[in-house]
Design an enzyme around this catalytic site. Structure first.
Site, PDB file in Angstrom:
ATOM      1  N   SER A 269       0.951  -1.226   0.067  1.00  0.00           N
ATOM      2  CA  SER A 269       0.082   0.011   0.141  1.00  0.00           C
ATOM      3  C   SER A 269       0.819   1.250   0.100  1.00  0.00           C
ATOM      4  O   SER A 269       1.688   1.347  -0.894  1.00  0.00           O
ATOM      5  CB  SER A 269      -0.898   0.060   1.047  1.00  0.00           C
ATOM      6  OG  SER A 269      -1.835   0.870   1.060  1.00  0.00           O
ATOM      7  N   ASP A 361      -8.654  -5.094  -6.266  1.00  0.00           N
ATOM      8  CA  ASP A 361      -8.065  -4.028  -5.289  1.00  0.00           C
ATOM      9  C   ASP A 361      -9.017  -2.599  -5.206  1.00  0.00           C
ATOM     10  O   ASP A 361      -9.239  -2.257  -6.375  1.00  0.00           O
ATOM     11  CB  ASP A 361      -6.592  -3.566  -5.601  1.00  0.00           C
ATOM     12  CG  ASP A 361      -6.098  -2.650  -4.338  1.00  0.00           C
ATOM     13  OD1 ASP A 361      -6.696  -2.382  -3.651  1.00  0.00           O
ATOM     14  OD2 ASP A 361      -4.850  -2.271  -4.589  1.00  0.00           O
ATOM     15  N   HIS A 396      -6.704  -5.993  -1.967  1.00  0.00           N
ATOM     16  CA  HIS A 396      -5.493  -5.211  -1.622  1.00  0.00           C
ATOM     17  C   HIS A 396      -4.392  -5.996  -0.682  1.00  0.00           C
ATOM     18  O   HIS A 396      -3.469  -5.625  -1.033  1.00  0.00           O
ATOM     19  CB  HIS A 396      -6.277  -3.901  -1.248  1.00  0.00           C
ATOM     20  CG  HIS A 396      -5.045  -2.729  -0.603  1.00  0.00           C
ATOM     21  ND1 HIS A 396      -4.531  -2.187  -1.582  1.00  0.00           N
ATOM     22  CD2 HIS A 396      -4.628  -2.186   0.381  1.00  0.00           C
ATOM     23  CE1 HIS A 396      -3.639  -1.087  -1.131  1.00  0.00           C
ATOM     24  NE2 HIS A 396      -3.616  -1.364   0.136  1.00  0.00           N
TER      25      HIS A 396
END
Length: 450
Positions: A269, A361, A396
């Site tokens: 991330s 995601d 994600h």
């Protein structure tokens, strides 16, 4: 004459036959159902073989897994099977016909875990204390049932332990020259190749991936940079800059049990942006990068040239909400929406990069960032540095394997309760985690050990 006493039971009867070979016993005794798990103590990424035997043939049974998180929340998974003609069930071989997953999924009871009915909303399973295991109760139930039903018959059970830290791994808290983190060292004197481990904007100090890297033979340094009490306040923004990350890298590099020129950086991330930034402008030379679902620039406006940021919630222009009021941060990380001054000069990338994309995601525009990386490196004549992995149906949070995915979870309590979307569908996300982890370890082995 042979006398038999104390064996009168409705469970079995005995008879004796005499022949040339002597006395032979005939018994209708039926062993109790048995559930086995091997090994019963394993690392979180290791496969466990689960089998049931001494069961009625071709009968419905339910396999169930239950555990309690470090926060005290209960998680469970279950799957419906039909025993074979020999009265056995083997999760490596047999197919689930219903429950938390369907099909042949040997580790489905682990990645299929979900909060038990009645649990708090928005839970995400994350190991807080890596020096203790997840203790999993596996049970075999009669019929096709749900664990939450009141009337269930347990036929057999076994307990397993799932660890992030292998025996002999050493954990050391680091508070040195303003740097905040936790260092994990493998057993033995070393020196070891090493990893700098960076997470996202959830903040705090996340240790479990580092503990697992150390269990695989890497010195691993999990670094805090946001939302930790030992970092400069306020804690709702990135209040450390390039010198902080450079110091952390050098702290790892200078450790007597680390091979100084065999250090990689792993980021998820916002940690992707930081990994790329460190590699291209912090004055260090990592041997490789592993980047998972993240942007090539900051999703938050910078306040200085060293990379410090404003409060994450100051700028909500690109926040998107679904019908249930859950927020997606995906649009924030579109390359066109990134803070221009923060964008990494990808053409300056000095080392091999593995970039991993979850195609479902909902928190980052990973595919668009992957495309930009690929285009930029090709134009710079560096396309050979990029290894790109892309997984349909994955979200994600691509983490170590056999752990459950949270499609949505609680993001913050204040100033309001906010749930965020991560994406990912259970079975394809689980498959992505297993494949990506194997490829990450192979990639690191190629660039940090050879």
């Amino acid at each position: 004459m042979i006398h038999v006493s104390g064996l009168q039971s409705s469970m079995f009867s005995n008879s004796i036959q005499r022949g040339r070979g002597g006395v032979r016993w005939n018994s209708s005794f039926k062993p109790a159902p048995l559930l086995t798990a091997a090994p019963v103590r394993a690392l979180i990424d290791e496969h466990i073989s689960i089998k049931g035997c001494f069961l009625p043939p071709q009968s419905p049974i339910t396999m169930c897994a239950q555990m309690q998180s470090d926060e005290g929340d209960h998680w469970e998974a279950f799957a419906h099977y039909n025993t074979n003609a020999d009265g056995t069930v083997n999760l490596t071989r047999d197919h689930s016909v219903g429950g938390s997953y369907v099909g042949c999924e040997p580790m489905g009871l682990f990645w299929g875990l979900q909060p038990a009915p009645g649990s708090r909303e928005g839970l995400r399973l994350r190991k807080k204390n890596v020096e203790t295991p997840y203790v999993m109760l596996l049970s075999l139930l009669e019929g096709h049932v749900s664990p939450s039903e009141r009337k269930i018959t347990e036929l057999a059970a076994v307990t397993t332990e799932r660890w992030y830290m292998a025996p002999g791994v050493r954990r050391t808290e680091i508070r040195q020259d303003g740097v905040v983190g936790t260092l994990f060292l493998p057993p033995g004197p070393g020196p070891f190749p090493a990893v700098l481990d960076l997470w996202g904007m959830g903040g705090g100090l996340v240790e479990y991936r580092s503990a697992l890297f150390a269990s695989k033979g890497y010195a691993s340094f999990s670094l805090a940079y946001l939302g930790h009490k030992d970092l400069p306040a306020p804690h709702n923004r990135v209040n450390v800059g390039d010198p902080y990350f450079k110091s952390a890298y050098h702290l790892l590099q200078d450790h007597r049990q680390v091979v100084a020129d065999r250090i990689g950086i792993v980021g998820l991330s916002f940690g992707v942006y930081l990994s790329l930034r460190i590699a291209t402008r912090a004055g260090v030379k990592p041997s490789c990068l592993v980047c998972i679902n993240g942007p090539v620039g900051s999703t938050i406006k910078l306040t200085d040239a060293d990379g410090r940021t404003e409060n994450f919630e100051n700028e909500q222009t690109h926040w998107q909400f679904d019908d249930q009021g859950c927020v997606s941060f995906k649009a924030m990380s579109l390359p066109a929406n990134l803070s221009p001054e923060s964008k990494v000069k990808l053409e300056d990338l000095p080392c091999p990069l593995m970039y991993i994309v979850g195609e479902d995601d909902l928190s980052a525009s990973s595919m668009e960032n992957a495309n930009l990386i690929e285009q930029t490196l090709r134009a710079a004549g560096k396309c050979q540095l990029l290894t790109l992995l892309s997984y349909p149906g994955a979200g994600h949070l691509i983490e170590p394997p056999y752990t459950p995915n949270s499609r949505v979870s609680l993001w913050s309590f204040k100033p309001r309760k906010l749930y965020t979307l991560w994406g990912g569908h259970p079975a394809p996300h689980a498959a992505a985690q297993q494949d990506a982890w194997e490829k990450i370890l192979d990639f690191m082995d190629s660039h940090l050990r050879r």
